[in-house]
Scaffold this motif. Sequence first.
Motif, short mmCIF file in Angstrom:
data_model
loop_
_atom_site.label_atom_id
_atom_site.label_comp_id
_atom_site.label_asym_id
_atom_site.label_seq_id
_atom_site.Cartn_x
_atom_site.Cartn_y
_atom_site.Cartn_z
N ALA A 33 1.23 -1.19 -0.19
CA ALA A 33 0.00 0.04 -0.09
C ALA A 33 1.20 0.97 -0.08
O ALA A 33 1.88 1.25 0.31
CB ALA A 33 -0.97 -0.01 1.07
N SER A 34 0.37 2.37 -0.54
CA SER A 34 0.71 2.79 -1.07
C SER A 34 0.75 5.03 0.43
O SER A 34 1.33 5.55 0.19
CB SER A 34 1.46 3.64 -1.96
OG SER A 34 0.07 4.14 -2.56
N SER A 35 -0.43 4.68 0.62
CA SER A 35 -1.10 5.26 1.52
C SER A 35 -1.41 4.80 2.91
O SER A 35 -2.22 3.84 2.63
CB SER A 35 -1.73 6.13 0.57
OG SER A 35 -3.08 5.52 0.82
N GLU A 38 -5.40 3.63 1.90
CA GLU A 38 -4.96 1.87 1.80
C GLU A 38 -4.41 0.73 1.97
O GLU A 38 -4.96 0.03 1.79
CB GLU A 38 -3.91 1.87 -0.32
CG GLU A 38 -3.69 1.19 -0.81
CD GLU A 38 -2.85 1.36 -1.55
OE1 GLU A 38 -2.65 0.31 -3.00
OE2 GLU A 38 -2.64 2.15 -2.31
N SER A 41 -7.00 -0.11 3.97
CA SER A 41 -8.73 -1.26 3.39
C SER A 41 -7.59 -2.46 3.02
O SER A 41 -7.85 -3.97 3.35
CB SER A 41 -7.99 -0.79 2.16
OG SER A 41 -9.00 -1.31 0.91
N ARG A 42 -6.33 -2.50 2.62
CA ARG A 42 -5.59 -4.07 2.51
C ARG A 42 -5.26 -4.53 3.43
O ARG A 42 -5.07 -5.95 3.65
CB ARG A 42 -4.21 -3.67 1.95
CG ARG A 42 -3.96 -2.38 0.26
CD ARG A 42 -4.40 -3.16 -0.19
NE ARG A 42 -3.82 -4.38 -1.10
CZ ARG A 42 -4.72 -5.05 -1.77
NH1 ARG A 42 -4.82 -5.82 -2.46
NH2 ARG A 42 -2.89 -6.07 -1.80
#
Length: 124
Positions: A33-35, A38, A41-42
Motif C-alpha cells: 500500500a502507498s497511503s 490504502e 483497506s489492504r
Amino acid sequence: MSLRCLIVDDSARFLEAARTLLERDGVPVVGVASSGAEALSRAAELVPDVVLVDLDLDGESGLDVAAELARCVSSVIILISTHSLEDFQELVAASPARGFVHKSALSARAIRGVLGENGTGSAP
C-alpha cells in the motif's frame, strides 16, 4: 509465528525491492500500500501477520497510520524508515508499533528480531 507481510510505503521502487528481498528470505508479502487509506483497506482485506509502515509517507505520518491500523487490525506493526531510530525513538516507543527496522537492515531476520523470534535456530 507466520510472517505474512503487508508493506506500506510511498516509494514504488522501495516496495518492489522490499517485496523481492523479503520473499527471497521466505517472508510472503501478501500486499503493498502507498497511503494510509490504502493500508487500512489492504490490512482489513488481507489480514497480514505483520505490517511494515514507513514513518514518512507522502504527506502522511506513518505514526498516525500505525495508530489507525492498531485500532482496526490485530497485525503486528513494525515501523520502517531511512532515518535512524534515534531521531524518532520516543515517538516509536509511544506508538502501538512493536518496533522499528531501518530500511537498509530490512530482512526476515530483522523482522523476527522485533517479534522476539529466533528464526530458524541456526547460528548467525
